[in-house]
Design a protein around this motif. Structure first.
Motif: not given
Length: 513
Positions: A385-386, A398-399, A450-456, A458-460
């Motif tokens: 995540l860095f 909230p995140l 596909k690369v930049y979306n909120v669900e992805k 948060l899943a990370d």
């Protein structure tokens, strides 16, 4: 010995906006090759891990060196090292690079014996001595400058004595057409200088190089540039053209050779204003894109990131860059304490300016002053995540709301500047790239959502974490600058700049604020 140099896989933004040639690894590989070793290089940005595993199984290298310039690559490197030791238990595995230098002991701990050494500092200066120790006397590794093993740490790493003596082994890269930087597709990388004399709190370039600054000669630069086939060139210097005299000397040497390229460079606003004539000259030579790290659009933000340049001067630099008639890209740093109103203000400002605006997230890194002051506040220590694309400090919102605001802002800017349907000039550039078989940016545009979306995102954060950054600083601990350095600072003698530029740097650096 048979040596394999390995660059790890792509980061998040690598899949959309850029994929850079592994120049640092090419330089170290060439230094080893000059030491009479047989050398290969594989870049996992452009090749698969399957290709790596096939290569080690078929070629059986004696020595494998991983480049670790980015923290987000640490888990991948450790996992590859562990898997490699199973297949080649007698191979010697080394990790080097910018980020590895700051967390050498931690990387060894993660490897649990699979990683034999971390080589800190400039690899070109120390790799041959390490190879000689591995081949002839393993106990001698402890005497190699910059070497860190489970048994201890060697002497401080050495600098490359003369930058003109190092060369990149560009021909070792097997997929050169995969490298691009925005519309520069394909794009090669080149360095004109190394190091940075400033000392921004969020940056580790100055702590790595000990606030040194060294130049390559115009003759050496032109020789390298003339050998590059690609039309696009990324000048990798942390701050381009600090000295006007040096900028003109390089440019005049290029003009004499009649070399025509399209250049992308990064610089500071105050440098741009100080050396206007040099940048005008380079516009005629082929500079098509300039990246300016403004970091903030208000005085409070500049103070937070300790950028000692008045806000008005930043905006003046923007006006001058526009007058050159080049693409201008701006970087802003999103702080985790931004709320909806702050995002709205930034979004409105970005829509009012013609520049392409990139927004990264304030991220403490080992080797920075921010790391010493902020590491106790980290919400995660997951290396992956860095990457300045994820929030690792607590967010005011909230995140999920923070990411939604961030990505909504980025999407508005993305659609404005990278929409081939609405931007005829961009469409022409992309069509020209496509006609030459270059589709890196086109593919990136198609993959953006596909690369930049909120669900992805948060899943990370929800992924299981195996390797974590250690935190050791005490709360409110004072900043001990000497502990940050990889190459120890040696003052004015290591900065090849004239006295006038030295005074300019001293007046504008945060250490004097």
């Amino acid at each position: 010995m048979k040596l394999l140099f390995v660059h790890p896989g792509p980061l998040l933004y690598t899949n959309v906006f850029l994929r850079l040639e592994p120049l640092g690894l090419e330089l170290v590989a060439e230094a080893a090759r000059r030491g009479k070793h047989t050398v290969r290089l594989i870049d996992l940005q452009a090749e698969s891990q399957g290709a790596y595993h096939r290569m080690i199984a078929e070629w059986l290298p004696d020595f494998i060196a991983f480049s670790c310039n980015y923290l987000a690559n640490v888990p991948e490197i450790v996992n590859l090292a562990v898997a490699t030791k199973i297949v080649l238990p007698r191979s010697f595995i080394c990790v080097g690079g910018h980020s590895a230098s700051f967390i050498a002991e931690t990387i060894l701990e993660h490897g649990q014996g699979a990683i034999d050494c971390v080589l800190k500092g400039e690899g070109e200066a120390n790799i041959v001595e390490l190879l000689e120790a591995v081949a002839n006397d393993v106990n001698g590794i402890s005497k190699v400058p910059g070497a860190v093993t489970a048994n201890g740490t060697g002497p401080a790493p050495r600098f490359v004595e003369h930058l003109d003596d190092v060369r990149p082994a560009r021909e070792l890269v097997r997929n050169r057409r995969k490298y691009f930087l925005g519309v520069l597709d394909p794009c090669a990388s080149i360095e004109f200088s190394r190091g940075c004399p400033w000392d921004c709190s969020f940056c580790s370039a100055w702590t790595f190089y000990g606030r040194s600054y060294r130049n390559l000669s115009p003759e050496r630069i032109v020789e390298d540039l003339a050998s590059i086939r690609e039309d696009g060139i990324f000048i990798v210097d942390d701050v381009a053209f600090i000295q006007e005299r040096q900028a003109f000397a390089i440019g005049e040497a290029i003009a004499r050779r009649n070399i025509r390229k399209n250049y992308y460079l990064e610089t500071r606003g105050d440098v741009l204003l100080r050396n206007k004539e040099a940048f005008k000259f380079w516009k005629e030579l082929g500079v098509t894109q300039i990246f300016l790290g403004l970091e903030a659009i208000d005085e409070d933000g500049l103070r937070k990131y300790r950028k000692r340049i008045p806000l008005g001067r930043n905006f003046e630099a923007l006006e001058f860059a526009r007058s050159l008639g080049v693409y201008v890209a701006i970087n802003l740093i999103a702080d985790p304490d931004w709320d909806q109103e702050r995002f709205r203000v930034v979004r409105d400002w970005c829509m009012d300016v013609p520049e392409v605006v990139n927004i990264s997230i304030n991220t403490p890194y080992p080797g920075t002053e921010t790391w010493l002051t902020e590491q106790r506040r980290l919400q995660t220590r997951d290396y992956r995540l860095f990457d300045i694309q994820h929030a690792v400090l607590p967010t005011k919102l909230p995140l999920d709301a923070f990411y939604r605001e961030l990505l909504d802002t980025q999407w508005v800017l993305y659609r404005r500047h990278l929409n081939w349907r609405t931007t005829p000039k961009l469409a022409r550039v992309l069509a020209g790239n496509f006609s030459r078989g270059q589709i890196n940016l086109i593919r990136g545009i198609m993959n953006y959502k596909k690369v930049y979306n909120v669900e992805k995102m948060l899943a990370d954060h929800a992924r299981p974490v195996r390797y974590e950054l250690p935190t050791r600083a005490e709360p409110n601990a004072p900043i001990a600058r000497p502990t940050l350095y990889i190459h120890a600072p040696r003052g004015r003698a290591t900065r090849t700049i004239d006295d006038s530029t030295e005074r300019f740097v001293d007046q504008t650096r945060v250490g004097n604020a």
